[in-house]
Design an enzyme around this catalytic site. Structure first.
Site, PDB file in Angstrom:
ATOM      1  N   LYS A  72      -3.026  -8.770  -6.346  1.00  0.00           N
ATOM      2  CA  LYS A  72      -3.079 -10.193  -6.609  1.00  0.00           C
ATOM      3  C   LYS A  72      -2.786 -10.924  -5.303  1.00  0.00           C
ATOM      4  O   LYS A  72      -2.162 -10.348  -4.397  1.00  0.00           O
ATOM      5  CB  LYS A  72      -2.100 -10.583  -7.727  1.00  0.00           C
ATOM      6  CG  LYS A  72      -0.631 -10.249  -7.414  1.00  0.00           C
ATOM      7  CD  LYS A  72       0.019 -11.323  -6.570  1.00  0.00           C
ATOM      8  CE  LYS A  72       1.333 -10.881  -6.017  1.00  0.00           C
ATOM      9  NZ  LYS A  72       1.766 -11.688  -4.876  1.00  0.00           N
TER      10      LYS A  72
ATOM     11  N   ALA B  53       0.835  -1.204   0.000  1.00  0.00           N
ATOM     12  CA  ALA B  53       0.000   0.000   0.000  1.00  0.00           C
ATOM     13  C   ALA B  53       0.866   1.248   0.000  1.00  0.00           C
ATOM     14  O   ALA B  53       0.560   2.248  -0.673  1.00  0.00           O
ATOM     15  CB  ALA B  53      -0.922  -0.007   1.216  1.00  0.00           C
ATOM     16  N   ARG B  54       1.963   1.205   0.724  1.00  0.00           N
ATOM     17  CA  ARG B  54       2.874   2.352   0.788  1.00  0.00           C
ATOM     18  C   ARG B  54       3.514   2.610  -0.577  1.00  0.00           C
ATOM     19  O   ARG B  54       3.656   3.757  -0.994  1.00  0.00           O
ATOM     20  CB  ARG B  54       3.943   2.111   1.852  1.00  0.00           C
ATOM     21  CG  ARG B  54       3.389   1.998   3.259  1.00  0.00           C
ATOM     22  CD  ARG B  54       4.474   1.579   4.248  1.00  0.00           C
ATOM     23  NE  ARG B  54       5.481   2.620   4.346  1.00  0.00           N
ATOM     24  CZ  ARG B  54       5.357   3.715   5.090  1.00  0.00           C
ATOM     25  NH1 ARG B  54       4.261   3.908   5.801  1.00  0.00           N
ATOM     26  NH2 ARG B  54       6.315   4.622   5.125  1.00  0.00           N
TER      27      ARG B  54
ATOM     28  N   SER C 103      -7.521   1.206   7.939  1.00  0.00           N
ATOM     29  CA  SER C 103      -6.735   0.149   8.563  1.00  0.00           C
ATOM     30  C   SER C 103      -7.562  -0.404   9.709  1.00  0.00           C
ATOM     31  O   SER C 103      -8.518   0.228  10.165  1.00  0.00           O
ATOM     32  CB  SER C 103      -5.409   0.718   9.087  1.00  0.00           C
ATOM     33  OG  SER C 103      -4.672  -0.281   9.775  1.00  0.00           O
TER      34      SER C 103
END
Length: 204
Positions: A100, A19-20, A39
């Protein structure tokens, strides 16, 4: 204002390493803003929001997908959580880009694909290798017959996993293990060049 000039609001579900990476890349794009992040822990979402300039932080996925500023939901949770998050986003009419492996089962993938079609909403697995410039060029060369008829593809991928056996990569319940986490890359690579398989044989 044309569609291409409209600012697209992204909602990022989860705050881990992937995500970062995506958040950092999204900040480089024009007509894009990070509208929300969620989160399981609000403090993590708030820290992520502060670092990447995200407008709002939530500790609830439903709040993120219901946020009117969010146009696209990017799902970066462990694999086992993909299906319910994608379903919530599609139900809210939001476009989806999901890491994925898209889901843990063919049944879930089929169900969510049908739901996206029913809702008329864009939904895609985030298979980055499909858009890698080198692979795009390779696929074009193969399609043009530049190397003749491709009859076989051999693909290998490997890396040293973290030694911590509690890490998600080691947990089948979270979609860890070879096939769902990294094995999908050589499988997808072969399918990109040869097309959908007519039969599968797996040896383990």
């Amino acid at each position: 204002m044309t569609t291409s000039e409209r600012t697209i609001g992204w909602g990022v579900v989860a705050t881990g390493a992937i995500a970062r990476n995506i958040a950092g890349d999204l900040r480089l794009l024009e007509h894009t803003r990070l509208a929300a992040v969620s989160s399981r822990r609000l403090d993590r979402a708030e820290a992520f929001a502060a670092e990447f300039g995200v407008d709002r932080a939530y500790d609830d996925v439903r709040a993120l997908v219901d946020d009117p500023a969010v146009d696209v939901v990017y799902v970066a949770t462990p694999h086992a959580q993909h299906a319910p998050v994608v379903e919530a986003a599609l139900d809210a009419g939001k476009a989806v880009l999901c890491e994925k492996a898209f889901t843990m089962s063919l049944a879930d993938t089929t169900r969510l694909t049908e739901l996206a079609r029913e809702r008329g909403v864009f939904c895609m697995e985030d298979m980055w290798t499909r858009f890698n410039p080198l692979i795009v060029q390779l696929r074009q060369l193969v399609a043009d017959g530049a190397i003749g008829d491709v009859r076989a593809v051999t693909a290998d991928l490997g890396f040293v996993a973290p030694p911590d056996r509690t890490h998600r990569l080691w947990d089948p319940a979270l979609g860890g293990g070879v096939l769902l986490d990294v094995g999908i890359y050589p499988v997808a690579f072969a399918q990109m060049l040869l097309g959908a398989p007519s039969a599968l044989t797996v040896t383990g």
